[in-house]
Design an enzyme around this catalytic site. Structure first.
Site, PDB file in Angstrom:
ATOM      1  N   CYS A  57      16.109  50.604  12.872  1.00  0.00           N
ATOM      2  CA  CYS A  57      17.186  50.214  13.796  1.00  0.00           C
ATOM      3  C   CYS A  57      17.350  48.645  13.607  1.00  0.00           C
ATOM      4  CB  CYS A  57      17.034  50.638  14.997  1.00  0.00           C
ATOM      5  SG  CYS A  57      15.581  50.171  15.948  1.00  0.00           S
ATOM      6  N   CYS A  90       9.315  52.294  13.208  1.00  0.00           N
ATOM      7  CA  CYS A  90       9.605  51.932  11.753  1.00  0.00           C
ATOM      8  C   CYS A  90      10.535  50.783  11.484  1.00  0.00           C
ATOM      9  CB  CYS A  90      10.461  53.266  11.208  1.00  0.00           C
ATOM     10  SG  CYS A  90      11.920  53.463  11.654  1.00  0.00           S
ATOM     11  N   CYS A 124       9.957  56.641  19.645  1.00  0.00           N
ATOM     12  CA  CYS A 124       9.929  55.401  18.592  1.00  0.00           C
ATOM     13  C   CYS A 124       8.484  55.167  17.805  1.00  0.00           C
ATOM     14  CB  CYS A 124      10.132  54.107  19.231  1.00  0.00           C
ATOM     15  SG  CYS A 124      10.064  52.720  18.006  1.00  0.00           S
ATOM     16  N   CYS A 163      17.912  56.547  12.558  1.00  0.00           N
ATOM     17  CA  CYS A 163      16.448  56.736  12.999  1.00  0.00           C
ATOM     18  C   CYS A 163      15.822  57.978  12.866  1.00  0.00           C
ATOM     19  CB  CYS A 163      16.722  56.522  14.457  1.00  0.00           C
ATOM     20  SG  CYS A 163      15.256  56.943  15.585  1.00  0.00           S
TER      21      CYS A 163
END
Length: 550
Positions: free
Chosen positions: A525, A522, A519, A496
């Site tokens: 994860c 992207c 967050c 991450c």
């Protein structure tokens, strides 16, 4: 409170290049035919372009078709490429320039432009609205709606004002249902709704696994005497070569004494100790990169996954009631490190197919079988087919030997070798046990050229409503500590790029902490978790990064 609904001919999810190109082409055809058409674009970012992140060098093939007078219309393509440079980085100190004679022809950028893809999307939205498209930023499409016959009916936007415990706050507002004859999904790489549709309609049953990279990008203001407007530079090798990982770096000299730079780390890497963020910080220390940054100031940061599996990994893009377009399906040409023109073209083809069936009297729900024929006949698909072996060659042989193969394949045989390489191992299945891999001791950031994750996330202008349900869902809460930590030293701590996942140890023991406020959307994860235990879902509308000029 019941959800209200609105009716449209076409609903498009995502205000990126593919979705907005589809919207513009739909309305252009309606005007040419003198017919009425209602088109809506819904966008989860706080504004159009807020979540758009790309290098970006753009080839104008698609925009030339969509708006032949784009220069007169003020499209933000202001920096033509003036020079191409490719380096193999040998170490932190050494680099070797690759002569242009030995560069795969797909990497040549003559006639292309260095752009902010976010600003290009904002411009496309202006064109769409001037044509009569309704664009709704700040509303996240959180649910696919279905007709009784199983075809897609449209989407519902997420409820607003839901507390973390699931209760309704004073600010609660139910989502809106957007019904359409046809719904086009253009959410970008690893789209939340697209992922569900691929599973529901088995769209990938005849395709190989999609492959991904994570692109981490920074925007810098640099000293004018170090600026070379129009210079495009790409790199291979170090630092990723030290961990036997694949990918490469880029540095583009844009307008106004700015450079954009970044590192793409292919998510097929096997060492769970790899941190793409820290690899990016190391990348900047090589002199061919660092020479432009010294004395400059970093002004923005972001990260986004890219789909790079090529045509071997393209799912079926049509299903009853809709289409997947652009990076939602995976139309990026990785041999060119470009996906904007192909994404736009997929949206334009979609618009032409959908408009035709509506004009023929369709009330919606059709399987849109004509799309496959039309898309595979267009230049975008032919281009993808030509470069089909590029990505698998890099995965199988590495950047140097893979690059040599690509040179032979593309420059000598023009992509017409009588075979297609395959890479059948999905990226989440490539990790080796941590005990079998070399631990990587990344240097501490110097605060001048290299930085930490939290100060980087600050520059992405990321924000989420604090009191809302976590949008990073674990199928099994026990897996991070019970399986991933023991076997892989919980790689989420490192893959991450925003510090979302942490292993916290205190007097109560170890726990897996999710800092969802950080967050940047992207999707890494959702892709790389070895147990496929993490699912990214849409947070409340307008949450996430707010990228300027990215």
């Amino acid at each position: 409170m019941e959800r209200e609904s609105m009716e449209f001919d076409v609903v498009i999810v995502g205000a990126g290049p593919a979705g907005l190109s589809a919207a513009c082409r739909l309305m252009q055809q309606a005007q040419e035919a003198g017919s009425e058409l209602s088109v809506c674009v819904v966008e989860k970012g706080s504004e159009v372009g807020a979540h758009i992140l790309s290098g970006a060098v753009i080839e104008t093939t698609a925009i030339d078709e969509l708006f032949p007078n784009w220069k007169e219309l003020g499209a933000p393509l202001n920096t033509p490429v003036t020079d191409d440079q490719i380096f193999v980085l040998k170490s932190q100190e050494k680099a070797q320039k690759v002569p242009n004679l030995f560069v795969p022809k797909t990497m040549h950028n003559h006639g292309n432009y260095i752009v902010s893809l976010g600003n290009l999307s904002r411009w496309l939205a202006e064109q769409a609205e001037s044509l009569g498209v309704e664009v709704f930023p700040g509303f996240a499409a959180s649910e696919v709606l279905f007709n009784d016959d199983g075809s897609v009916k449209g989407v519902a936007t997420g409820d607003m004002g839901i507390a973390a415990d699931g209760s309704q706050k004073d600010s609660y507002m139910p989502g809106m249902e957007l019904h359409a004859k046809y719904t086009l999904f253009a959410e970008g790489c690893r789209g939340h709704l697209g992922k569900q549709l691929i599973s529901r309609f088995e769209l990938d049953k005849d395709a190989g696994p999609q492959h991904y990279g994570i692109g981490i990008k920074e925007l810098w203001d640099i000293n004018p005497e170090q600026h070379k407007e129009g210079l495009v530079m790409h790199t291979a090798g170090w630092p990723l070569s030290e961990s036997d990982s694949k990918g490469g770096g880029f540095l583009y000299h844009a307008e106004n004494n700015q450079v954009v730079l970044g590192l793409i780390t292919d998510l097929c890497y096997s060492n769970p100790h790899v941190s793409p963020f820290d690899e990016m910080q190391r990348f900047k220390q090589n002199p061919v990169v660092k020479q432009y940054l010294e004395g400059g100031k970093r002004v923005s940061y972001g990260a986004r996954a890219i789909a790079k599996g090529g045509p071997q990994a393209l799912p079926k893009m049509n299903f009853p009631g809709g289409l997947l377009i652009g990076c939602e399906a995976g139309t990026l040409n990785f041999a060119k490190i470009k996906g904007t023109h192909t994404a736009m073209k997929s949206g334009m083809v979609a618009a032409e197919v959908v408009f035709k069936v509506i004009q023929n009297g369709s009330q919606g729900g059709d399987n849109l079988e004509g799309f496959k024929t039309e898309f595979e006949a267009c230049w975008a698909y032919k281009e993808l087919h030509q470069q089909r072996n590029f990505g698998p060659a890099m995965h199988k042989f590495g950047n140097i030997i893979g690059g040599a193969f690509a040179f032979v394949d593309l420059n000598i045989f023009n992509g017409k070798l009588p075979f297609t390489l395959q890479d059948s191992t999905p990226d989440h299945a490539t990790l080796k046990p941590a005990s079998e891999c070399k631990v990587i001791n990344y240097p501490k950031p110097d605060g001048v050229i290299s930085f930490d994750k939290l100060s980087s996330v600050f520059l992405s202008n990321t924000n989420h409503e604090e009191d809302q349900p976590c949008h990073l869902k674990l199928a099994d809460d026990s897996i991070p500590l019970g399986d991933n930590l023991a076997k892989f030293d919980e790689p989420a701590q490192r893959y991450c790029p925003a510090g979302v996942y942490e292993i916290i140890e205190d007097e109560a023991g170890k726990r897996f902490q999710i800092n969802s406020q950080n967050c940047v959307h992207c999707k890494t994860c959702d892709i790389k978790d070895p147990a496929q235990n993490i699912t990214w879902v849409t947070p409340e509308g307008a949450g996430g990064p707010n990228y300027p000029n990215m």
